[in-house]
Design a protein around this motif. Structure first.
Motif, short mmCIF file in Angstrom:
data_model
loop_
_atom_site.label_atom_id
_atom_site.label_comp_id
_atom_site.label_asym_id
_atom_site.label_seq_id
_atom_site.Cartn_x
_atom_site.Cartn_y
_atom_site.Cartn_z
N THR A 112 0.86 -1.18 0.00
CA THR A 112 0.00 0.00 0.00
C THR A 112 0.89 1.23 0.00
OG1 THR A 112 -1.62 -1.23 1.31
CG2 THR A 112 -1.92 1.15 1.17
N SER A 113 0.58 2.16 -0.90
CA SER A 113 1.35 3.41 -1.00
C SER A 113 0.38 4.59 -1.02
CB SER A 113 2.20 3.39 -2.28
OG SER A 113 1.37 3.24 -3.42
N ALA A 114 0.91 5.77 -0.77
CA ALA A 114 0.07 6.97 -0.74
C ALA A 114 -0.35 7.39 -2.15
CB ALA A 114 0.81 8.11 -0.05
N ILE A 115 0.51 7.12 -3.13
CA ILE A 115 0.21 7.42 -4.53
C ILE A 115 0.52 6.18 -5.36
CG2 ILE A 115 0.64 9.92 -4.31
CD1 ILE A 115 3.42 9.40 -5.55
N PRO A 116 -0.05 6.08 -6.54
CA PRO A 116 0.26 4.91 -7.38
C PRO A 116 1.75 4.83 -7.69
CG PRO A 116 -1.63 6.12 -8.27
CD PRO A 116 -1.04 6.96 -7.16
N LEU A 117 2.28 3.62 -7.63
CA LEU A 117 3.70 3.40 -7.92
C LEU A 117 3.89 3.22 -9.42
CD1 LEU A 117 4.63 0.84 -5.11
CD2 LEU A 117 4.99 3.31 -5.10
N SER A 118 5.03 3.70 -9.91
CA SER A 118 5.37 3.49 -11.32
C SER A 118 5.82 2.04 -11.51
CB SER A 118 6.51 4.43 -11.74
OG SER A 118 7.72 4.04 -11.09
N ASP A 119 5.89 1.59 -12.74
CA ASP A 119 6.35 0.23 -13.02
C ASP A 119 7.77 0.01 -12.50
OD1 ASP A 119 3.93 -0.41 -14.17
OD2 ASP A 119 4.62 -0.08 -16.24
N THR A 120 8.61 1.01 -12.62
CA THR A 120 9.99 0.91 -12.13
C THR A 120 10.01 0.75 -10.62
OG1 THR A 120 10.70 2.34 -13.95
CG2 THR A 120 12.24 2.06 -12.12
N ARG A 137 9.36 -16.09 -6.19
CA ARG A 137 8.48 -15.25 -6.99
C ARG A 137 7.41 -14.66 -6.08
NH1 ARG A 137 5.34 -18.78 -10.73
NH2 ARG A 137 3.41 -17.74 -10.26
N PHE A 138 6.85 -13.54 -6.49
CA PHE A 138 5.79 -12.91 -5.72
C PHE A 138 4.58 -12.64 -6.59
CE2 PHE A 138 8.80 -11.75 -2.36
CZ PHE A 138 8.00 -11.94 -1.25
N GLU A 139 3.41 -12.79 -5.99
CA GLU A 139 2.18 -12.26 -6.56
C GLU A 139 1.97 -10.96 -5.81
OE1 GLU A 139 -0.86 -15.23 -5.94
OE2 GLU A 139 -0.11 -16.44 -7.60
N MET A 140 2.01 -9.88 -6.55
CA MET A 140 1.98 -8.55 -5.94
C MET A 140 0.56 -7.97 -6.02
SD MET A 140 5.18 -8.25 -5.06
CE MET A 140 5.41 -6.54 -4.66
N ASP A 141 0.14 -7.38 -4.91
CA ASP A 141 -1.16 -6.71 -4.84
C ASP A 141 -0.88 -5.28 -4.39
OD1 ASP A 141 -3.95 -6.17 -4.55
OD2 ASP A 141 -3.77 -6.59 -2.40
N TYR A 142 -1.12 -4.34 -5.30
CA TYR A 142 -0.84 -2.94 -5.01
C TYR A 142 -2.13 -2.19 -4.71
CZ TYR A 142 3.85 -3.81 -6.76
OH TYR A 142 5.11 -4.32 -6.94
N GLN A 143 -2.11 -1.41 -3.65
CA GLN A 143 -3.25 -0.58 -3.25
C GLN A 143 -2.74 0.84 -3.03
OE1 GLN A 143 -6.45 -1.85 -2.73
NE2 GLN A 143 -5.67 -3.80 -3.48
N VAL A 144 -3.67 1.79 -3.13
CA VAL A 144 -3.33 3.19 -2.87
C VAL A 144 -4.20 3.68 -1.71
CG1 VAL A 144 -3.34 5.54 -3.81
CG2 VAL A 144 -2.68 3.62 -5.28
N ASP A 145 -3.54 4.28 -0.72
CA ASP A 145 -4.24 4.87 0.42
C ASP A 145 -3.61 6.23 0.71
OD1 ASP A 145 -5.49 5.59 2.77
OD2 ASP A 145 -4.80 3.84 3.92
N PRO A 146 -4.23 7.31 0.25
CA PRO A 146 -3.66 8.65 0.45
C PRO A 146 -3.43 9.00 1.93
CG PRO A 146 -5.50 8.74 -1.09
CD PRO A 146 -5.48 7.36 -0.50
N ALA A 147 -4.14 8.34 2.84
CA ALA A 147 -3.97 8.62 4.28
C ALA A 147 -2.57 8.28 4.77
CB ALA A 147 -5.02 7.85 5.08
N LEU A 148 -1.81 7.48 4.03
CA LEU A 148 -0.45 7.14 4.44
C LEU A 148 0.49 8.34 4.34
CD1 LEU A 148 0.14 3.66 2.76
CD2 LEU A 148 -0.56 4.14 5.10
N ILE A 149 0.12 9.32 3.57
CA ILE A 149 0.87 10.56 3.32
C ILE A 149 2.09 10.29 2.43
CG2 ILE A 149 2.01 12.60 4.28
CD1 ILE A 149 0.32 12.10 6.85
N GLY A 150 2.86 9.29 2.74
CA GLY A 150 4.04 8.89 1.98
C GLY A 150 4.56 7.57 2.51
N GLY A 151 5.53 6.99 1.84
CA GLY A 151 6.09 5.72 2.28
C GLY A 151 5.24 4.54 1.83
N LEU A 152 5.55 3.37 2.39
CA LEU A 152 4.87 2.13 2.01
C LEU A 152 4.49 1.32 3.24
CD1 LEU A 152 7.34 0.78 -0.73
CD2 LEU A 152 5.16 1.92 -1.13
N VAL A 153 3.44 0.52 3.06
CA VAL A 153 3.11 -0.52 4.03
C VAL A 153 3.09 -1.81 3.23
CG1 VAL A 153 1.39 -1.44 5.63
CG2 VAL A 153 1.72 1.03 5.46
N ILE A 154 3.93 -2.76 3.64
CA ILE A 154 4.04 -4.04 2.93
C ILE A 154 3.64 -5.15 3.89
CG2 ILE A 154 5.58 -5.62 1.72
CD1 ILE A 154 7.36 -3.15 1.10
#
Length: 182
Positions: A112-120, A137-154
């Protein structure tokens, strides 16, 4: 108790698939049957209804799945129904899917990130996770939560790495409230 049921039956199905060298095929079938059960509420209601005879439930399962699924899967569904455990089918299938992915070295990461992550950025996150874990290998699930302000939650299974600004601000607030001014 439900956990014990799902692990007992899930392990049996896993061992059968492994023994017959049909793990990928069984994984595909389990996922398909699970989807069918989740999408067809009427079928689930009939299978769970206490006044519907067990033999009628078995006939229903055979009519629906025989010839469309492997004999192993149809037999498994019949066995679970004979034992009166059809309410546990989804947890059994979830356990089987998880165990199979673990066996194959596939992890699931929820990012989960505050803004959508780029492919890179997504590639960099996955590469770093592969380096830090035992997974191939990983199956990745990306979410966006603006309340995080910045950074990541994995989150990977029950482990959480929280480098979000929101959490850092919360921790700073806790520290500052403990400081006593004189």
């Amino acid at each position: 108790m439900a956990k014990l049921v799902s692990t007992t039956y899930g392990d049996a199905l896993f061992e059968l698939a492994l023994e017959e060298n049909k793990l990928n095929a069984m994984l595909e079938e389990v996922s398909g049957v699970k989807e069918i059960l989740l999408e067809n509420e009427e079928l689930t209601r009939v299978l769970l209804h206490p006044e519907v005879d067990k033999n009628e439930k078995i006939r229903l399962i055979e009519n629906i799945f025989k010839g469309r699924c492997s004999d192993d899967m149809t037999g498994f569904l019949v066995l679970v129904t004979e034992k009166g455990r059809q309410k546990d089918l989804i947890p059994i299938f979830d356990y089987f899917i998880h165990k199979t992915k673990e066996y194959q070295g596939i992890g699931t990461a929820h990012v989960t990130s505050a803004i959508p992550l780029s492919d890179t950025q997504k590639e960099a996150v996955e590469t770093r996770l592969l380096a830090l874990t035992r997974y191939e290998r990983f199956e990745m699930d990306y979410q966006v939560d603006p309340a995080l302000i910045g950074g990541l939650v994995i989150r990977i299974e029950d482990r959480v790495i929280d480098s979000s600004i929101r959490t850092q601000l919360f921790e700073m607030k806790k520290t500052l409230t403990k400081i006593q001014l004189q």
